[in-house]
Design an enzyme around this catalytic site. Structure first.
Site, PDB file in Angstrom:
ATOM      1  N   ASP A  31     -14.919  50.399   4.388  1.00  0.00           N
ATOM      2  CA  ASP A  31     -15.153  48.974   4.614  1.00  0.00           C
ATOM      3  C   ASP A  31     -16.231  48.762   5.672  1.00  0.00           C
ATOM      4  OD1 ASP A  31     -13.121  48.737   2.886  1.00  0.00           O
ATOM      5  OD2 ASP A  31     -11.743  47.668   4.220  1.00  0.00           O
ATOM      6  N   ASP A  35     -19.586  46.689   5.426  1.00  0.00           N
ATOM      7  CA  ASP A  35     -19.912  45.589   6.335  1.00  0.00           C
ATOM      8  C   ASP A  35     -21.296  45.775   6.952  1.00  0.00           C
ATOM      9  OD1 ASP A  35     -17.540  44.289   5.878  1.00  0.00           O
ATOM     10  OD2 ASP A  35     -16.522  45.103   7.646  1.00  0.00           O
ATOM     11  N   SER A  80     -14.470  33.054   2.120  1.00  0.00           N
ATOM     12  CA  SER A  80     -14.169  34.235   2.933  1.00  0.00           C
ATOM     13  C   SER A  80     -14.396  33.869   4.400  1.00  0.00           C
ATOM     14  CB  SER A  80     -15.016  35.416   2.499  1.00  0.00           C
ATOM     15  OG  SER A  80     -16.350  35.129   2.776  1.00  0.00           O
ATOM     16  N   LYS A 112      -4.768  40.271  10.428  1.00  0.00           N
ATOM     17  CA  LYS A 112      -5.595  40.314   9.217  1.00  0.00           C
ATOM     18  C   LYS A 112      -5.046  41.433   8.344  1.00  0.00           C
ATOM     19  CE  LYS A 112     -10.441  40.543   7.736  1.00  0.00           C
ATOM     20  NZ  LYS A 112     -10.067  40.732   6.389  1.00  0.00           N
ATOM     21  N   GLU A 170      -1.809  37.229   1.211  1.00  0.00           N
ATOM     22  CA  GLU A 170      -2.254  38.587   0.917  1.00  0.00           C
ATOM     23  C   GLU A 170      -1.133  39.378   0.249  1.00  0.00           C
ATOM     24  OE1 GLU A 170      -5.343  38.640   1.985  1.00  0.00           O
ATOM     25  OE2 GLU A 170      -5.969  40.738   2.122  1.00  0.00           O
ATOM     26  N   CYS A 405      -6.584  87.123   5.750  1.00  0.00           N
ATOM     27  CA  CYS A 405      -6.608  86.361   7.002  1.00  0.00           C
ATOM     28  C   CYS A 405      -8.027  86.403   7.584  1.00  0.00           C
ATOM     29  CB  CYS A 405      -5.610  86.972   7.984  1.00  0.00           C
ATOM     30  SG  CYS A 405      -5.777  86.328   9.646  1.00  0.00           S
ATOM     31  N   CYS A 423      -0.145  84.531   7.288  1.00  0.00           N
ATOM     32  CA  CYS A 423      -0.688  85.842   7.606  1.00  0.00           C
ATOM     33  C   CYS A 423       0.530  86.646   8.061  1.00  0.00           C
ATOM     34  CB  CYS A 423      -1.715  85.729   8.733  1.00  0.00           C
ATOM     35  SG  CYS A 423      -2.070  87.315   9.506  1.00  0.00           S
TER      36      CYS A 423
HETATM   37  S1  IVH Z   1      -7.459  33.090   5.946  1.00  0.00           S
HETATM   38  C1  IVH Z   1     -10.739  30.375   4.644  1.00  0.00           C
HETATM   39  N1  IVH Z   1      -5.723  34.680   7.050  1.00  0.00           N
HETATM   40  O1  IVH Z   1      -9.302  38.339   4.917  1.00  0.00           O
HETATM   41  C2  IVH Z   1      -9.720  31.257   5.186  1.00  0.00           C
HETATM   42  N2  IVH Z   1      -7.290  35.634   5.544  1.00  0.00           N
HETATM   43  O2  IVH Z   1     -12.293  38.199   5.235  1.00  0.00           O
HETATM   44  C3  IVH Z   1      -9.166  32.162   4.177  1.00  0.00           C
HETATM   45  N3  IVH Z   1      -6.980  38.024   5.162  1.00  0.00           N
HETATM   46  O3  IVH Z   1     -10.172  36.865   1.903  1.00  0.00           O
HETATM   47  C4  IVH Z   1      -8.561  33.377   4.652  1.00  0.00           C
HETATM   48  N4  IVH Z   1      -5.241  38.271   6.472  1.00  0.00           N
HETATM   49  O4  IVH Z   1      -8.161  38.460   1.961  1.00  0.00           O
HETATM   50  C5  IVH Z   1      -6.762  34.587   6.218  1.00  0.00           C
HETATM   51  N5  IVH Z   1      -4.078  35.958   8.083  1.00  0.00           N
HETATM   52  C6  IVH Z   1      -5.108  35.859   7.250  1.00  0.00           C
HETATM   53  C7  IVH Z   1      -5.610  36.975   6.540  1.00  0.00           C
HETATM   54  C8  IVH Z   1      -6.715  36.818   5.702  1.00  0.00           C
HETATM   55  C9  IVH Z   1      -6.059  38.874   5.637  1.00  0.00           C
HETATM   56  C10 IVH Z   1      -8.081  38.409   4.254  1.00  0.00           C
HETATM   57  C11 IVH Z   1      -8.208  37.561   3.035  1.00  0.00           C
HETATM   58  C12 IVH Z   1      -9.562  36.978   3.121  1.00  0.00           C
HETATM   59  C13 IVH Z   1     -10.279  37.941   4.004  1.00  0.00           C
HETATM   60  C14 IVH Z   1     -11.422  37.273   4.714  1.00  0.00           C
END
Ligand code: IVH
Length: 669
Positions: A31, A35, A80, A112, A170, A405, A423
């Site tokens: 990820d 990013d 997002s 998150k 999620e 070994c 061994c």
């Molecule tokens: S809020 C407009 N809350 O993070 C706000 N997102 O990078 C919408 N995610 O697409 C998202 N935990 O898949 C929100 N507590 C949380 C989250 C969360 C994970 C993910 C979600 C979103 C991505 C954004």
């Protein structure tokens, strides 16, 4: 490369990796690496506005829908979030926020969750549709698959449910379920998932909902989408309370705070304690609580201004596996490990990672020359997770476990029915050094200054051949070696002298007896009270001792039956090393039958000592809290999950002073 070509290349890369991630659930890069591509692309587009295009991936909400599922057009786009990759960026966002908004700002801090964003639609309180986020505008219809997730209610538990309620959250797979699933996948010769997110996504996006139903998926609700009717909300925190009351799972770690300092504290806490959770998180989402203030702030085309995702430093990266080697431990166990092209993970550079054993290499099917995912979570040793198959060079041969070994060239033997290879040459220098080093280590005889390097130096010089020789090292002998001076030689000899009085379990642990761990050593020491009684005991006698059992009994008897081991014991005895066990009954059994869990750092003793102290008084000190726990002792920076669990189970949480009283008297007051 000129800027135009780089921008085009970055767009191609972002498109490609978006597809691998969202459509195939099989990413080729981590990820964080993804990013970084987006950040670079966005920076170039900002510096060169003439290169911007409407179809650049930076202009889209992200993700893409697969043709395998029916399309669902979201009632409101699923946006997002903007990312903050450091505390500085997070604070800069907060300061901007507070300049724009009239009045004080409250923030809701949420974990998150590293899963798959989904929208669940309820009409008149009844679940009617589930959809993945897809590209934010159009997602995939996964209604029946979501229905199989047991924590998702079929009906909302409120009387006057809104006509329409779209809940966003999620879907995720708990870490333990991911491990079990991968185990099963491996046994069935199927593809392994790189992490819980991918296995969660792969499990949700199954053509047959029965397969989804067989996987342990969960859901956290964190945001309202479209709503018609029902109560009016003024704050996000109120919407979460409503969702909870309606029977939807809302994460218990959500906190509403009134300052950026507190936001910072929350992020800091979870950065440290992320591994206390049963599921993976990759950061913290910070949201403005007041919905009126949110309206004032509005959104860009891609993301709302009222929220930000603070991303933790990455724990995974991809790199090239240069070679697979084998290391020999003190018991002779041959452990394969990966030599990697150095890569930054979790804030350090990793070039070695464990592969555990032959079966693990086979199940993961990693081969020298592969590009692999490497993971370093918290303090644990780095691990090779899986190969990136799409990057495998053609004709790359499978790796085979060596027959000899690498240290002594003796045969490597795999014991039937076990996964480990050994061994079998007891004189192998790697084993000998490992055994001596282990004897001197913290959890055993705790001889300060006798680490791995020193042991090697002393064995090479011919001063040590087994742990017993440690007690016959002399000042003159040490002074003749490189790196020793008067003080260091005396310090080492002092530390060796001190170690003679260590308790019997430490000595037993130090002897490197196969299968005998800390708990077994304690039980033996307690039951027999003296090393000589253990030496005299028959295998049967030992096997019937509670907590010992036949495997340990056999191994202990075999160990002491060998002349070479008896010789070590003789050397230790002649040197005056303590063989006596401390009978438990010498301490009052103030905690008999009670379970006391310890979390965080105590001032007066280490965590291990605290656990020992509880056990010495007849209690138990398991690693986790349950309804049966009598007390949770919380030192500095306690594990939040443990404290939350204790509160949920009604277990009293006590501080260090109360713990000391408890040890003394069996009472906390
Ligand atoms: S809020 C407009 N809350 O993070 C706000 N997102 O990078 C919408 N995610 O697409 C998202 N935990 O898949 C929100 N507590 C949380 C989250 C969360 C994970 C993910 C979600 C979103 C991505 C954004």
């Amino acid at each position: 490369m000129d800027v135009t070509s780089r921008v085009e290349e970055l767009r191609r890369l972002v498109e490609h990796h978006t597809e691998r991630y969202y459509l195939l659930d099989d990413p080729e890069i981590s990820d964080a690496e993804f990013d970084a591509l987006v950040v670079e692309l966005r920076a170039l587009e900002e510096a060169h506005p003439e290169l911007r295009t409407a179809d650049s991936p930076t202009q889209r909400v992200g993700g893409r829908a697969s043709a395998a599922f029916a399309e669902v057009r979201h009632r409101l786009p699923m946006m997002s979030l903007d990312n903050a990759f450091s505390f500085d960026e997070l604070v800069a966002w907060g300061k901007r926020m507070e300049r724009y908004i009239s009045g004080d700002v409250d923030y809701v801090c949420e974990l998150k969750i590293d899963g798959i964003a989904c929208s669940l639609l309820y009409e008149d309180g009844r679940y009617v549709r589930g959809a993945t986020r897809g590209n934010g505008v159009v997602g995939e219809d996964v209604t029946e698959n979501v229905r199989t997730i047991s924590v998702v209610p079929e009906r909302l538990a409120v009387d006057d449910a809104p006509a329409v309620l779209e809940v966003r959250g999620e879907v995720y797979m708990p870490a333990s379920a991911f491990e079990e699933l991968n185990q099963r996948q491996g046994e069935a010769g199927l593809r392994l998932f790189a992490n819980p997110r991918n296995s969660g996504a792969g499990s949700l996006r199954q053509k047959d909902p029965k397969v989804t139903a067989s996987r342990d998926l969960r859901f956290w609700a964190y945001q309202l989408g479209d709503v018609e009717g029902g109560p009016r909300f003024r704050r996000h925190s109120e919407t979460l309370d409503f969702l909870k009351a309606a029977g939807l799972p809302v994460n218990p770690e959500v906190r509403t705070v009134g300052s950026l300092d507190d936001v910072f504290g929350y992020c800091q806490q979870w950065l440290e304690h992320r591994h206390d959770l049963e599921y993976e998180i990759d950061g913290v989402v910070v949201k403005v609580d007041d919905l009126g203030q949110r309206d004032e702030l509005g959104s860009t085309s891609k993301s709302p201004r009222w929220a930000i995702a603070y991303k933790f430093p990455p724990e995974e990266a991809t790199t090239v596996l240069k070679d697979i080697m084998v290391s020999i431990g003190r018991t002779g166990k041959a452990t394969p490990f990966a030599q990697l092209e150095p890569v930054r993970v979790s804030g350090s550079t990793v070039q070695l990672a464990t592969l555990h054993n032959e079966d693990q290499v086979r199940v993961k099917d990693v081969r020298p020359g592969d590009t692999v995912t490497v993971r370093k979570a918290g303090d644990v040793i780095p691990e090779v997770v899986a190969p990136v198959l799409s990057k495998r060079p053609e004709g790359l041969p499978e790796w085979r476990f060596p027959a000899a070994c690498p240290v002594c060239n003796g045969p490597l033997v795999r014991i039937e029915g076990e996964s480990d290879t050994f061994c079998v040459n007891v004189d192998c220098p790697a084993q000998r050094d490992g055994r001596i080093g282990h004897f001197a280590s913290r959890g055993a005889m705790d001889i300060e200054g006798l680490g791995e390097k020193r042991v090697q130096q002393l064995t090479m010089a011919g001063l040590l051949a087994d742990p017993g020789d440690i007690y016959y090292l002399t000042y003159e002998g040490l002074m003749g070696l490189e790196g020793f001076a008067d003080i260091s030689a005396r310090n080492l000899l002092d530390a060796i002298e001190k170690s003679k009085s260590r308790p019997l379990p430490n000595l037993l642990i130090g002897l490197s007896i196969r299968h005998l761990g800390g708990r077994g050593a304690e039980v033996l020491a307690e039951a027999f009270g003296h090393l000589d009684r253990i030496l005299e005991a028959s295998e049967e006698e030992m096997a019937v001792t509670p907590g010992v059992g036949p495997v340990i009994a056999k191994s202990v008897c075999e160990f002491f039956a060998l002349d070479r081991n008896r010789q070590v014991i003789d050397k230790l005895r002649a040197a005056g090393v303590n063989f006596e066990g401390v009978a438990r009954s010498e301490l009052p059994p103030t905690l008999a039958g009670k379970a006391v869990v310890v979390t965080g750092t105590l001032e007066s003793m280490s965590r291990d000592r605290a656990v020992e102290a509880v056990k010495a008084r007849g209690g138990a000190s398991p690693g986790s809290v349950s309804k049966k726990t009598a007390y949770l002792v919380a030192g500095a920076e306690p594990g939040a999950a443990k404290v939350a669990k204790a509160e949920a189970c009604g277990v009293p949480v006590i501080d260090e002073a109360a713990f000391l009283r408890l040890l003394e008297t069996g009472e906390v007051e």
